[in-house]
Design an enzyme around this catalytic site. Structure first.
Site, PDB file in Angstrom:
ATOM      1  N   ARG A  29      -8.255 -17.233  -5.576  1.00  8.50           N
ATOM      2  CA  ARG A  29      -6.787 -16.684  -4.771  1.00  8.50           C
ATOM      3  C   ARG A  29      -6.928 -17.506  -3.403  1.00  8.50           C
ATOM      4  O   ARG A  29      -7.716 -17.285  -2.661  1.00  8.50           O
ATOM      5  CB  ARG A  29      -6.658 -15.293  -4.423  1.00  8.50           C
ATOM      6  CG  ARG A  29      -6.439 -14.556  -5.678  1.00  8.50           C
ATOM      7  CD  ARG A  29      -6.865 -13.135  -5.494  1.00  8.50           C
ATOM      8  NE  ARG A  29      -7.184 -12.500  -6.629  1.00  8.50           N
ATOM      9  CZ  ARG A  29      -6.251 -11.373  -7.328  1.00  8.50           C
ATOM     10  NH1 ARG A  29      -4.961 -11.442  -6.893  1.00  8.50           N
ATOM     11  NH2 ARG A  29      -6.532 -11.170  -8.573  1.00  8.50           N
ATOM     12  N   SER A 145      -5.160   7.243 -19.337  1.00  9.90           N
ATOM     13  CA  SER A 145      -4.512   6.081 -18.313  1.00  9.90           C
ATOM     14  C   SER A 145      -3.646   4.955 -19.333  1.00  9.90           C
ATOM     15  O   SER A 145      -4.331   4.630 -20.253  1.00  9.90           O
ATOM     16  CB  SER A 145      -5.647   5.756 -17.820  1.00  9.90           C
ATOM     17  OG  SER A 145      -5.617   4.630 -16.800  1.00  9.90           O
ATOM     18  N   SER A 197       4.088  -2.362 -11.736  1.00  7.14           N
ATOM     19  CA  SER A 197       4.461  -3.564 -10.720  1.00  7.14           C
ATOM     20  C   SER A 197       4.483  -4.918 -11.519  1.00  7.14           C
ATOM     21  O   SER A 197       5.025  -5.788 -10.752  1.00  7.14           O
ATOM     22  CB  SER A 197       3.057  -3.429  -9.977  1.00  7.14           C
ATOM     23  OG  SER A 197       2.042  -3.519 -10.491  1.00  7.14           O
ATOM     24  N   THR A 253       3.669   4.791  -1.699  1.00  7.60           N
ATOM     25  CA  THR A 253       3.321   3.949  -0.543  1.00  7.60           C
ATOM     26  C   THR A 253       4.440   3.802   0.374  1.00  7.60           C
ATOM     27  O   THR A 253       5.610   4.039  -0.133  1.00  7.60           O
ATOM     28  CB  THR A 253       2.820   2.678  -0.957  1.00  7.60           C
ATOM     29  OG1 THR A 253       2.449   1.860   0.184  1.00  7.60           O
ATOM     30  CG2 THR A 253       3.933   1.475  -1.654  1.00  7.60           C
ATOM     31  N   LYS A 256       6.029  -1.042   0.838  1.00  7.42           N
ATOM     32  CA  LYS A 256       6.772  -1.370  -0.137  1.00  7.42           C
ATOM     33  C   LYS A 256       8.198  -1.480   0.368  1.00  7.42           C
ATOM     34  O   LYS A 256       8.717  -1.900   1.539  1.00  7.42           O
ATOM     35  CB  LYS A 256       6.485  -1.427  -1.461  1.00  7.42           C
ATOM     36  CG  LYS A 256       4.870  -1.912  -1.755  1.00  7.42           C
ATOM     37  CD  LYS A 256       4.547  -1.893  -3.163  1.00  7.42           C
ATOM     38  CE  LYS A 256       3.182  -1.931  -3.364  1.00  7.42           C
ATOM     39  NZ  LYS A 256       2.418  -3.087  -3.032  1.00  7.42           N
ATOM     40  N   THR A 285     -12.023   8.994   7.481  1.00 12.16           N
ATOM     41  CA  THR A 285     -11.521   7.877   8.083  1.00 12.16           C
ATOM     42  C   THR A 285     -10.293   8.257   9.376  1.00 12.16           C
ATOM     43  O   THR A 285      -9.775   9.241   9.231  1.00 12.16           O
ATOM     44  CB  THR A 285     -10.721   6.930   7.132  1.00 12.16           C
ATOM     45  OG1 THR A 285     -10.315   5.801   7.611  1.00 12.16           O
ATOM     46  CG2 THR A 285      -9.590   7.626   6.464  1.00 12.16           C
ATOM     47  N   THR A 286     -10.325   7.267  10.316  1.00 11.06           N
ATOM     48  CA  THR A 286      -9.452   7.738  11.288  1.00 11.06           C
ATOM     49  C   THR A 286      -7.893   7.426  10.983  1.00 11.06           C
ATOM     50  O   THR A 286      -7.428   6.860  10.007  1.00 11.06           O
ATOM     51  CB  THR A 286      -9.474   6.203  12.565  1.00 11.06           C
ATOM     52  OG1 THR A 286     -10.594   6.239  12.820  1.00 11.06           O
ATOM     53  CG2 THR A 286      -8.601   6.497  13.527  1.00 11.06           C
ATOM     54  N   THR A 371      -5.107  -9.532 -12.385  1.00  6.53           N
ATOM     55  CA  THR A 371      -3.880  -8.610 -12.070  1.00  6.53           C
ATOM     56  C   THR A 371      -3.035  -8.349 -13.357  1.00  6.53           C
ATOM     57  O   THR A 371      -2.450  -7.381 -13.498  1.00  6.53           O
ATOM     58  CB  THR A 371      -3.139  -9.332 -10.969  1.00  6.53           C
ATOM     59  OG1 THR A 371      -3.931  -9.776  -9.789  1.00  6.53           O
ATOM     60  CG2 THR A 371      -1.876  -8.572 -10.328  1.00  6.53           C
TER      61      THR A 371
HETATM   62  N1  PLP Z   1      -0.247   1.578  -6.842  1.00  7.98           N
HETATM   63  C1  PLP Z   1       0.532   0.414  -7.360  1.00  7.98           C
HETATM   64  C2  PLP Z   1       1.178   0.665  -8.517  1.00  7.98           C
HETATM   65  C3  PLP Z   1       0.512  -0.744  -6.549  1.00  7.98           C
HETATM   66  O1  PLP Z   1       1.285  -2.151  -7.061  1.00  7.98           O
HETATM   67  C4  PLP Z   1      -0.179  -0.885  -5.487  1.00  7.98           C
HETATM   68  C5  PLP Z   1      -0.051  -2.095  -4.509  1.00  7.98           C
HETATM   69  O2  PLP Z   1       0.235  -3.356  -4.912  1.00  7.98           O
HETATM   70  C6  PLP Z   1      -0.742   0.342  -4.873  1.00  7.98           C
HETATM   71  C7  PLP Z   1      -0.686   1.353  -5.563  1.00  7.98           C
HETATM   72  C8  PLP Z   1      -1.572   0.306  -3.392  1.00  7.98           C
HETATM   73  O3  PLP Z   1      -0.680   0.106  -2.420  1.00  7.98           O
HETATM   74  P1  PLP Z   1      -0.966   0.125  -1.031  1.00  7.98           P
HETATM   75  O4  PLP Z   1      -0.477  -1.545  -0.595  1.00  7.98           O
HETATM   76  O5  PLP Z   1      -0.284   0.973   0.004  1.00  7.98           O
HETATM   77  O6  PLP Z   1      -2.354   0.177  -0.690  1.00  7.98           O
END
Ligand code: PLP
Length: 407
Positions: A29, A145, A197, A253, A256, A285-286, A371
């Site tokens: 990468r 899953s 994704s 999240t 995005k 975690t903080t 990925t």
């Molecule tokens: N879940 C999916 C399907 C994602 O594509 C991603 C990030 O690319 C995440 C969770 C993690 O998200 P974050 O960037 O908030 O850690």
């Protein structure tokens, strides 16, 4: 002085060997050093190897609605930082729960029509913490899953140490054939995403929820690539399909479509309380800076109250695909906003991406294993609400030239 044995293990050599193997496979990468200006998005500046600068149009960003550059969101961030300071200074348990955190959690729970919500420092963390905690909450849990689930869900499942069954992507028959083999009283979790994704496919959420009910399973849905863009108020695909109430845990999240950072889970008060109480990734975690909470809240509210933004976004997706079709660009059609061109080879993907960047000022990051599975390497194209028709047409032209040149 410490004496080294002549035969001592060369840790650096072993690591370098593995890095070189990645480079050889074309899977290494490379990061692109760049500089962004909110006002000019999706155009940014990148620094070239010769020390110069180049204007580049970004086609990779998950900032789908351009909210990272939205003036109301920026103002919320700046004003809160000025009044509250920057860091929260503590975990949620130790002075890190401010009114900004509470308001954000209330706002997201309302968005999904759920009883409660908890924010995590990222959705990655939310997935790995929530799935692992839930998996361990019940005796002998089994987790089902989807084959295309994100790495963070896979990590959560690993950490849960539960038995796992992977069902073929979006394949209800396969899922049912696995569910039916289990005792009805064995605790079960079905973990899946709404918009995938990489492939851009959309899950049959209602049908999965029906199976879950039939076989007495909990449903765990990742809506990371759906919120902000789908549903009447940006609440995601489950909301759009009118079936959020059948989903036990939704994870999302702000990084995005909402253009900020951090993730959340939303569910019943008991589920949220359990995950909050036992989730190490939440407790130790903080907590997030209050200004980030204010920016995320402003972004949700703006998207909720501005349907025109979603209309503009989906219009751009439609225009891009229309222009691609006119130019015979070989993309995979799907019902979502993610447009993918499979090139089937990591090295070719890199050559195509490098040519687009260096010769056309177009930034597309090659998507490689792990990925995507080997053989599905290629380009993932994201048009945002801020791209112009001229930029879309130029992208199509450049892709046509580069793909037909034998690159
Ligand atoms: N879940 C999916 C399907 C994602 O594509 C991603 C990030 O690319 C995440 C969770 C993690 O998200 P974050 O960037 O908030 O850690």
């Amino acid at each position: 002085m410490i004496e080294l044995s002549v035969m001592s293990l060369d840790y650096t050599a072993i690591l370098n060997q593995k890095i070189n193997a990645l480079k050889h496979q074309g899977n290494y990468r490379y990061f692109l050093p760049l500089s962004k200006t909110a006002a000019s998005q999706p155009v940014f500046k990148r620094y070239t190897e010769g020390g110069g600068e180049q204007a580049v149009v970004n086609w990779t960003s998950n900032d789908y609605m351009g909210m990272s550059a939205d003036t109301d969101v920026i103002q919320a961030l700046v004003e809160t930082a000025q009044t509250d300071g920057v860091g929260s200074g503590g975990t949620r348990n130790i002075s890190g729960t401010t009114a900004r955190h509470i308001l954000l959690e209330k706002t997201v729970a309302e968005l999904h029509n759920k009883e409660a919500a908890h924010i995590f420092n990222s959705a990655y963390l939310a997935n790995s913490a929530a799935i692992s905690i839930l998996g361990r909450a019940f005796p002998d849990t089994i987790i089902f899953s989807d084959a295309e689930n994100h790495a963070s869900m896979i990590e959560g499942i690993k950490l849960s140490r539960c038995e796992k069954k992977v069902f073929k992507h979006n394949d209800l028959d396969h899922l049912e054939s696995l569910l039916v083999q289990q005792d009805i009283d064995r605790p079960k979790i079905i973990a899946f995403e709404s918009v995938y994704s990489m492939s851009g496919t959309i899950a049959p959420i209602q049908s999965i929820a029906k199976l879950a009910k039939k076989y007495n399973a909990l449903t765990y849905l990742d809506e990371v690539h759906a919120v902000g863009m789908y549903g009447k108020y940006g609440e995601g695909i489950a909301g759009q399909m009118g079936c959020s109430q059948y989903i036990d845990i939704i994870i999302v999240t702000f990084a995005k479509a909402y253009g900020c950072v951090c993730g959340y889970i939303t569910a019943s008060a008991t589920l949220c309380d359990y995950i909050r109480s036992f989730g190490e990734g939440f407790i130790f975690t903080t907590s997030l800076p209050p200004a980030i909470c204010s920016a995320a809240t402003a972004s949700i509210v703006k998207i909720k109250n501005t349907p025109e933004l979603r209309v503009q976004f989906h219009k751009n997706v439609k225009i891009l695909r229309g222009v691609f079709k006119e130019n015979d660009i070989p993309f995979e059609d799907n019902p979502s906003h993610i447009t993918r061109i499979i090139l089937g080879d990591a090295k070719r993907s890199k050559v195509v991406a490098d040519t687009l960047l260096n010769q056309y000022g177009i930034y597309l990051q090659p998507i490689n294993y792990p990925t995507v599975p080997r053989g599905q390497e290629g380009l993932r194209i994201v048009v945002t609400a801020r791209h112009t028709v001229a930029q879309i047409e130029y992208l199509a032209l450049a892709l046509k030239e580069v793909l037909s040149s034998g690159s």
